[in-house]
Scaffold this motif. Structure first.
Motif, mmCIF file in Angstrom:
data_model
loop_
_atom_site.group_PDB
_atom_site.id
_atom_site.type_symbol
_atom_site.label_atom_id
_atom_site.label_comp_id
_atom_site.label_asym_id
_atom_site.label_seq_id
_atom_site.Cartn_x
_atom_site.Cartn_y
_atom_site.Cartn_z
ATOM 1 N N LYS A 106 0.803 -1.249 0.067
ATOM 2 C CA LYS A 106 0.096 -0.051 -0.014
ATOM 3 C C LYS A 106 0.820 1.241 -0.018
ATOM 4 O O LYS A 106 0.322 2.400 -0.451
ATOM 5 C CB LYS A 106 -0.973 -0.046 1.117
ATOM 6 C CG LYS A 106 -1.949 -1.174 1.216
ATOM 7 C CD LYS A 106 -2.957 -0.750 0.292
ATOM 8 C CE LYS A 106 -4.508 -1.844 0.261
ATOM 9 N NZ LYS A 106 -5.111 -1.655 -0.649
ATOM 10 N N LEU A 107 2.012 1.276 0.741
ATOM 11 C CA LEU A 107 2.876 2.194 0.918
ATOM 12 C C LEU A 107 4.097 2.657 -0.010
ATOM 13 O O LEU A 107 4.908 3.630 -0.136
ATOM 14 C CB LEU A 107 3.089 2.509 2.437
ATOM 15 C CG LEU A 107 2.079 2.206 3.262
ATOM 16 C CD1 LEU A 107 2.865 2.345 4.651
ATOM 17 C CD2 LEU A 107 1.350 3.661 3.279
ATOM 18 N N LYS A 108 4.218 1.775 -0.833
ATOM 19 C CA LYS A 108 5.671 1.658 -1.829
ATOM 20 C C LYS A 108 5.545 3.123 -2.484
ATOM 21 O O LYS A 108 6.592 3.365 -2.915
ATOM 22 C CB LYS A 108 5.718 0.509 -2.323
ATOM 23 C CG LYS A 108 4.745 0.283 -3.535
ATOM 24 C CD LYS A 108 4.959 -1.300 -4.025
ATOM 25 C CE LYS A 108 3.833 -1.355 -5.279
ATOM 26 N NZ LYS A 108 4.116 -2.677 -5.980
ATOM 27 N N LYS A 109 4.324 3.466 -2.804
ATOM 28 C CA LYS A 109 4.591 4.787 -3.862
ATOM 29 C C LYS A 109 4.130 6.182 -2.920
ATOM 30 O O LYS A 109 3.927 7.116 -3.411
ATOM 31 C CB LYS A 109 3.613 4.556 -4.773
ATOM 32 C CG LYS A 109 4.052 3.676 -5.899
ATOM 33 C CD LYS A 109 2.833 3.463 -7.002
ATOM 34 C CE LYS A 109 3.252 2.678 -7.832
ATOM 35 N NZ LYS A 109 2.283 2.450 -9.140
ATOM 36 N N ILE A 110 4.082 5.913 -1.721
ATOM 37 C CA ILE A 110 3.919 7.222 -0.674
ATOM 38 C C ILE A 110 5.113 7.379 0.016
ATOM 39 O O ILE A 110 5.663 6.565 0.834
ATOM 40 C CB ILE A 110 2.696 6.696 0.233
ATOM 41 C CG1 ILE A 110 1.488 6.205 -0.405
ATOM 42 C CG2 ILE A 110 2.501 7.874 1.331
ATOM 43 C CD1 ILE A 110 0.727 7.516 -1.028
ATOM 44 N N PRO A 111 5.712 8.488 0.012
ATOM 45 C CA PRO A 111 7.057 8.997 0.591
ATOM 46 C C PRO A 111 7.075 8.560 2.171
ATOM 47 O O PRO A 111 5.913 9.051 2.609
ATOM 48 C CB PRO A 111 7.307 10.331 0.258
ATOM 49 C CG PRO A 111 6.539 10.639 -1.037
ATOM 50 C CD PRO A 111 5.185 9.718 -0.964
ATOM 51 N N LYS A 112 8.088 8.068 2.605
ATOM 52 C CA LYS A 112 8.089 7.780 3.830
ATOM 53 C C LYS A 112 8.122 8.961 4.942
ATOM 54 O O LYS A 112 7.364 9.284 5.881
ATOM 55 C CB LYS A 112 9.548 7.115 4.362
ATOM 56 C CG LYS A 112 9.782 6.789 5.895
ATOM 57 C CD LYS A 112 10.987 6.327 6.300
ATOM 58 C CE LYS A 112 11.187 5.764 7.495
ATOM 59 N NZ LYS A 112 12.605 5.221 7.830
ATOM 60 N N SER A 113 8.472 10.009 4.338
ATOM 61 C CA SER A 113 8.508 11.337 4.992
ATOM 62 C C SER A 113 7.023 11.762 5.277
ATOM 63 O O SER A 113 6.534 12.371 6.423
ATOM 64 C CB SER A 113 9.399 12.524 4.565
ATOM 65 O OG SER A 113 8.766 12.710 3.012
ATOM 66 N N TYR A 114 6.062 11.613 4.183
ATOM 67 C CA TYR A 114 4.808 11.897 4.475
ATOM 68 C C TYR A 114 4.066 11.107 5.627
ATOM 69 O O TYR A 114 3.351 11.680 6.161
ATOM 70 C CB TYR A 114 4.133 11.667 3.105
ATOM 71 C CG TYR A 114 2.550 11.956 2.892
ATOM 72 C CD1 TYR A 114 2.076 13.207 2.688
ATOM 73 C CD2 TYR A 114 1.686 10.951 3.482
ATOM 74 C CE1 TYR A 114 0.661 13.589 2.676
ATOM 75 C CE2 TYR A 114 0.112 10.971 3.326
ATOM 76 C CZ TYR A 114 -0.222 12.418 2.805
ATOM 77 O OH TYR A 114 -1.554 12.711 3.005
ATOM 78 N N TRP A 115 4.299 9.899 5.544
ATOM 79 C CA TRP A 115 3.637 8.940 6.370
ATOM 80 C C TRP A 115 4.011 9.073 7.836
ATOM 81 O O TRP A 115 3.313 9.106 8.774
ATOM 82 C CB TRP A 115 3.742 7.458 6.032
ATOM 83 C CG TRP A 115 2.864 7.060 5.118
ATOM 84 C CD1 TRP A 115 3.273 6.368 3.852
ATOM 85 C CD2 TRP A 115 1.545 6.887 5.019
ATOM 86 N NE1 TRP A 115 2.159 6.089 3.215
ATOM 87 C CE2 TRP A 115 1.123 6.378 3.923
ATOM 88 C CE3 TRP A 115 0.539 7.370 5.995
ATOM 89 C CZ2 TRP A 115 -0.411 6.283 3.483
ATOM 90 C CZ3 TRP A 115 -0.842 7.318 5.644
ATOM 91 C CH2 TRP A 115 -1.038 6.822 4.611
ATOM 92 N N GLU A 116 5.413 9.780 7.942
ATOM 93 C CA GLU A 116 5.907 9.912 9.127
ATOM 94 C C GLU A 116 5.097 11.230 9.764
ATOM 95 O O GLU A 116 4.639 11.425 11.036
ATOM 96 C CB GLU A 116 7.475 10.404 9.447
ATOM 97 C CG GLU A 116 8.259 9.130 9.115
ATOM 98 C CD GLU A 116 9.651 9.438 8.739
ATOM 99 O OE1 GLU A 116 10.110 10.604 8.356
ATOM 100 O OE2 GLU A 116 10.491 8.557 9.130
ATOM 101 N N SER A 117 4.758 12.150 9.115
ATOM 102 C CA SER A 117 4.114 13.384 9.704
ATOM 103 C C SER A 117 2.706 12.998 9.703
ATOM 104 O O SER A 117 2.055 13.441 10.679
ATOM 105 C CB SER A 117 4.104 14.394 8.549
ATOM 106 O OG SER A 117 5.204 15.304 8.745
ATOM 107 N N TYR A 118 2.234 12.033 8.934
ATOM 108 C CA TYR A 118 0.601 11.607 8.993
ATOM 109 C C TYR A 118 0.497 10.897 10.272
ATOM 110 O O TYR A 118 -0.408 11.012 11.094
ATOM 111 C CB TYR A 118 0.410 10.758 7.798
ATOM 112 C CG TYR A 118 -1.173 10.760 7.812
ATOM 113 C CD1 TYR A 118 -1.844 11.064 6.715
ATOM 114 C CD2 TYR A 118 -2.120 9.754 8.684
ATOM 115 C CE1 TYR A 118 -3.163 10.944 6.442
ATOM 116 C CE2 TYR A 118 -3.507 9.646 8.462
ATOM 117 C CZ TYR A 118 -4.149 10.259 7.477
ATOM 118 O OH TYR A 118 -5.203 10.183 7.248
#
Length: 207
Positions: free
Chosen positions: A102-114
């Motif tokens: 699910k997350l391979k195309k979502i940048p890690k930095s984005y998910w860290e903030s989310y």
């Protein structure tokens, strides 16, 4: 107003629409002088739709709070808890590994903030977090918008690679009008409950 050549400036212009006071790193910006348009054409998309193949109809006027609060109606809702059950019991790296597809195309930095906002605002039951993509004149960004129960909130905008383009704290009041302050993401995260001085309502009352 035509876009400038500076992506960060364009992002701040677009997401500052509708505010009566705008600040960038503590300095006031004259919205009328900038001629921020009331209506820009744009598209909003589901967070996981990286190809923007199933786009919604373009909307003439942007209302970030309305989009966030009604994200399920727009079919934009990605409940973090849905993809990350028991998120408070597992560390972020484990969750990333479990949801790799699910997350391979979502940048890690984005998910860290989310995850930061989800744990400290939504899971703490004083606001809601929304995530979606916005395409503005062929420029695609991914957005975190946080609306609190008190009517204020937070906004972070990233490019597709995860580079932060802008972070802001905003305050809305029917008596004083909406105010938005663009500042450093790290300051916002370290002072989550505080306002930047330029939009702090308590400091306003002391004047």
């Amino acid at each position: 107003m035509a876009f400038t050549d500076n992506l960060v400036e364009n992002i701040k212009l677009f997401f500052s629409q509708g505010y009566t006071e705008i600040y960038n790193k503590g300095k006031a910006i004259d919205g009328e002088a900038l001629n921020i348009p009331k209506q820009w054409e744009f598209g909003i998309y589901h967070l996981l739709d990286t190809k923007l193949s199933q786009k919604l109809d373009f909307i003439s006027q942007f209302n970030l709070e309305e989009i966030t609060l009604n994200r399920d109606d727009y079919q934009l809702g990605i409940e973090f808890f849905y993809y990350f059950p028991n998120c408070m019991k597992e560390d972020f790296e484990t969750l990333m590994a479990q949801r790799k597809d699910k997350l391979k195309k979502i940048p890690k930095s984005y998910w860290e903030s989310y995850l930061f906002y989800y744990q400290n605002v939504e899971d703490a039951d004083w606001g809601s977090v929304g995530g979606f993509r916005v395409c503005i004149e062929d420029t695609q960004v991914i957005v975190i918008n946080v609306s609190t129960d008190g009517g204020d909130g937070y906004l972070e905008v990233f490019d597709r690679e995860g580079q932060i383009l802008g972070a802001s704290r905003h305050y809305s009041s029917w008596r004083h009008g909406g105010r938005i302050a663009w500042c450093e993401k790290d300051w916002i995260h370290s002072n989550l409950r505080a306002y930047p001085p330029e939009i702090d309502p308590k400091l306003r009352r002391k004047r």
